[in-house]
Write an enzyme that holds these catalytic residues in place. Structure first.
Site: not given
Length: 259
Positions: A25, A93-94, A194, A224
């Site tokens: 994202f 992530s996303m 993270d 992250h």
């Protein structure tokens, strides 16, 4: 609107085993390009698309939503399946969330899933304010470059459009309900530090998928965006080993396109 330098999509024509990589994202293919090149160098066919509204300016993202982002990776997966005999999905992530939805929806059309610091929920009180706040405030501070490695930077937006953040929350809820449909082998790599996605998200995902073949690996030296961090090489090596275990017939090396 021109694409930011390094944010271009990446594709590589390799052998009969394909991998679709999904970025996160407000991020771009830049965060996964070294991973894509590593897999391409080992003979895999690789697709790393640029999600709609990403890689240009945050205002462009404000008019997109999760259905646009998912439609893009769904199209790429279908193209890979037409080209390859076995296809894996992966994401950061996303992007991990999108990969899990692809696995849930495509079933046997996906051989395995690799996720790095996957997201499952928008946390905090701000999540509950999004449905209203997005009509009052256009954007908030960005989340890019959570990286421990000195000098490493992520190409992404310094602002997060709230309309897109609200849509992200809807995506997380949607996929959370679909996680039991994920039955494929799963490799989950998670940073112990993270500052964007908490460990609870990975724990939730692992508790809800139906996969019998599950491996969790902790990344001790990265934040992250671990694919650009100290543990990047480990991510690349572990993901290739995972793919080679499930689909030993990785193909001959082809020609990279798109830098």
């Amino acid at each position: 609107m021109p694409v930011l330098p390094g944010a271009e999509p990446y594709r590589h024509e390799g052998g009969e085993v394909g991998v679709l990589l999904c970025h996160g994202f407000t991020g771009s293919p830049q965060s996964l390009r070294p991973w894509a090149r590593y897999l391409a160098g080992r003979g895999l066919t690789v697709s790393l698309p640029l999600l709609p509204g990403h890689g240009t300016r945050w205002e462009d993202m404000a008019v997109t939503g999760w259905t646009d982002w998912y439609a893009e990776v769904d199209r790429e997966l279908r193209a890979l399946r037409a080209r390859c005999s076995r296809v894996f999905v992966a994401g950061l992530s996303m992007g991990g969330t999108l990969a899990l939805r692809l696995a849930a929806k495509h079933g046997a059309g996906v051989e395995g899933v690799i996720v790095v610091n996957p997201a499952n929920k928008v946390h905090g009180l701000s999540a509950y304010a999004l449905p209203v706040a997005r009509h009052l405030v256009r954007s908030t501070r960005g989340i890019v470059s959570d990286i421990a490695k000195a000098g490493a930077l992520e190409t992404g937006y310094e602002r997060v459009p709230l309309h897109a953040a609200h849509s992200l929350r809807v995506l997380f809820r949607q996929v959370d309900g679909e996680l039991p449909q994920v039955t494929q082998p799963l490799l989950l790599l998670r940073s112990t530090q993270d500052h964007v996605v908490p460990a609870a998200d990975s724990a939730r995902i692992l508790s809800r998928v139906s996969s019998a073949d599950v491996t969790e690996i902790l990344l001790e030296q990265s934040y992250h965006v671990a694919t650009l961090d100290h543990d990047a090489d480990r991510i690349f090596e572990e993901s290739y080993a995972f793919i080679a275990r499930i689909a030993p017939s990785v193909g001959k090396e082809g020609t990279a396109v798109g830098g």
